[in-house]
Design a protein around this motif. Structure first.
Motif, mmCIF file in Angstrom:
data_model
loop_
_atom_site.group_PDB
_atom_site.id
_atom_site.type_symbol
_atom_site.label_atom_id
_atom_site.label_comp_id
_atom_site.label_asym_id
_atom_site.label_seq_id
_atom_site.Cartn_x
_atom_site.Cartn_y
_atom_site.Cartn_z
ATOM 1 N N LEU A 94 -58.361 0.556 41.091
ATOM 2 C CA LEU A 94 -56.856 0.775 41.111
ATOM 3 C C LEU A 94 -56.120 0.783 39.775
ATOM 4 O O LEU A 94 -56.334 -0.149 38.727
ATOM 5 C CB LEU A 94 -56.979 -1.037 41.455
ATOM 6 N N PRO A 95 -54.935 1.645 39.868
ATOM 7 C CA PRO A 95 -54.368 1.537 39.038
ATOM 8 C C PRO A 95 -53.544 0.938 37.996
ATOM 9 O O PRO A 95 -53.291 -0.546 38.715
ATOM 10 C CB PRO A 95 -53.506 2.520 39.816
ATOM 11 N N PRO A 96 -52.293 0.771 37.120
ATOM 12 C CA PRO A 96 -51.506 -0.222 36.753
ATOM 13 C C PRO A 96 -50.095 0.310 37.763
ATOM 14 O O PRO A 96 -50.403 1.077 39.062
ATOM 15 C CB PRO A 96 -51.366 0.462 35.143
ATOM 16 N N ARG B 16 -57.755 -2.901 29.071
ATOM 17 C CA ARG B 16 -56.117 -3.587 28.341
ATOM 18 C C ARG B 16 -55.343 -3.172 29.760
ATOM 19 O O ARG B 16 -55.022 -2.505 30.312
ATOM 20 C CB ARG B 16 -55.711 -2.836 27.177
ATOM 21 N N TYR B 17 -54.252 -4.428 29.583
ATOM 22 C CA TYR B 17 -53.266 -4.445 30.348
ATOM 23 C C TYR B 17 -52.115 -4.275 28.626
ATOM 24 O O TYR B 17 -51.512 -4.802 28.484
ATOM 25 C CB TYR B 17 -52.708 -5.564 30.464
ATOM 26 N N ALA C 5 -58.367 -7.029 27.883
ATOM 27 C CA ALA C 5 -58.504 -8.088 29.061
ATOM 28 C C ALA C 5 -59.799 -8.510 28.575
ATOM 29 O O ALA C 5 -60.747 -9.766 28.799
ATOM 30 C CB ALA C 5 -57.808 -8.570 30.605
ATOM 31 N N LEU C 6 -60.884 -7.211 28.837
ATOM 32 C CA LEU C 6 -61.938 -7.323 28.322
ATOM 33 C C LEU C 6 -62.122 -6.674 26.774
ATOM 34 O O LEU C 6 -61.945 -5.554 26.601
ATOM 35 C CB LEU C 6 -63.187 -6.247 29.870
ATOM 36 N N THR D 83 -61.379 -10.856 38.270
ATOM 37 C CA THR D 83 -60.802 -10.026 39.103
ATOM 38 C C THR D 83 -60.510 -8.815 38.728
ATOM 39 O O THR D 83 -60.357 -7.676 38.217
ATOM 40 C CB THR D 83 -58.994 -10.526 38.798
ATOM 41 N N THR D 84 -60.199 -9.032 36.790
ATOM 42 C CA THR D 84 -59.857 -7.889 36.010
ATOM 43 C C THR D 84 -61.426 -6.648 36.512
ATOM 44 O O THR D 84 -61.498 -5.477 36.342
ATOM 45 C CB THR D 84 -59.568 -7.626 34.677
ATOM 46 N N THR D 85 -62.450 -6.920 36.162
ATOM 47 C CA THR D 85 -63.351 -6.313 36.230
ATOM 48 C C THR D 85 -63.368 -6.192 37.470
ATOM 49 O O THR D 85 -63.838 -4.691 37.173
ATOM 50 C CB THR D 85 -64.387 -7.848 36.118
#
Ligand SMILES: Nc1ncnc2c1ncn2[C@@H]1O[C@H](COP(=O)(O)OP(=O)(O)OP(=O)(O)O)[C@@H](O)[C@H]1O
Ligand SMILES: [Mg+2]
Length: 240
Positions: free
Chosen positions: A51-53, A11-12, A17-18, A42-44
């Motif tokens: 990659l961190p938030p 999630r964001y 998101a996935l 891209t999120t995957t």
């Protein structure tokens, strides 16, 4: 070594998101991840790269394993340096004020196998003769396609054995796109494992061993490149 993503939820902030995706990439494979804008491709890749938030999402459930390693607690730089997985992001990210040669050299900074570096330069220049001809040209004066090749060359020079590519064909003319995928195939034949994100299903399915289709954060189809290229749903949605 196999990359194994299982029931991954990310999630964001408060938005998921996935929604529990599962897929595998075996050593030596070239796998495509297809899907429309906003599907979560891209999120995957960012999840795998850890990659961190705020750019990367937060994993809330599921697992990402690479061989015997659980990648979830691993820091992003360690994914690259220790596990040899590297991302060629969307939009290329080369150094415009440095030459082709300097861009490639910079990519090798963390390598300790110095005796192989000279050999890898030759390999990049033989895979991409256009880069060899332009080795003293500044990055920002290269064409879009040449910049994409340089970005792939940089990934290779960094010594990684598993390349994640985010829409490498974006903005390229059809001929250059073919050239780029032919080089990817050569890299793959020489032993580099590849996970390539694409909106251009046509070209990706022509070259990939297998593919997954992502739709709104869920995998809705999977199969061999040839199977999916003939799948009526794919043909309707992605192949026109
Ligand atoms: N940093 C972020 N913060 C909040 N939401 C994000 C962030 N990055 C992506 N999203 C959202 O997550 C969803 C998936 O985005 P993602 O970038 O993974 O899609 P994509 O499949 O790569 O699309 P495209 O083909 O347009 O690049 C989208 O709804 C997007 O708005
Ligand atoms: Mg994207």
């Amino acid at each position: 070594m196999m990359l194994e993503v299982d029931n991954l939820h990310v999630r964001y902030g408060s938005i998921e998101a996935l929604h529990g995706i599962s897929f595998q990439v075996k050593e030596g494979e070239m796998v495509a991840l297809l899907g429309a804008n906003g599907a979560g491709k891209t999120t995957t890749l960012m999840s795998i790269m850890r990659l961190p938030p705020p750019e990367g999402p937060v994993v809330t459930e599921g697992s990402i394993r690479y061989g015997d390693t659980n990648l979830l607690p691993v820091a992003s730089h360690t994914v690259v340096a220790r596990h040899g997985i590297g991302l060629v992001p969307e939009g290329r990210h080369i150094f415009g004020n440095l030459t082709v040669q300097e861009n490639l050299k910079l990519a090798t900074y963390a390598r300790t196998d110095t005796e192989r570096i000279a050999w890898d330069y030759e390999r990049v220049f033989s895979l991409f003769p256009r880069l060899a001809d332009r080795r003293n040209q500044r990055g920002d004066t290269l064409s879009g396609g040449e910049q994409q090749m340089l970005a792939m060359g940089r990934a290779f020079m960094s010594g990684i054995r598993f390349i994640l590519l985010d829409e490498p064909s974006m903005g390229l003319a059809p001929l250059l796109m073919q050239e780029l995928f032919r080089v990817l195939k050569e890299l793959n034949d020489a032993g580099t494992t590849i996970l390539v994100v694409e909106q251009n299903a046509h070209i990706a399915l022509k070259y990939a061993h297998r593919a997954y289709v992502l739709e709104a954060g869920r995998i809705v189809l999977e199969g061999s490149g040839a199977e999916l290229a003939h799948n009526p749903e794919i043909r309707k949605a992605y192949l026109g």
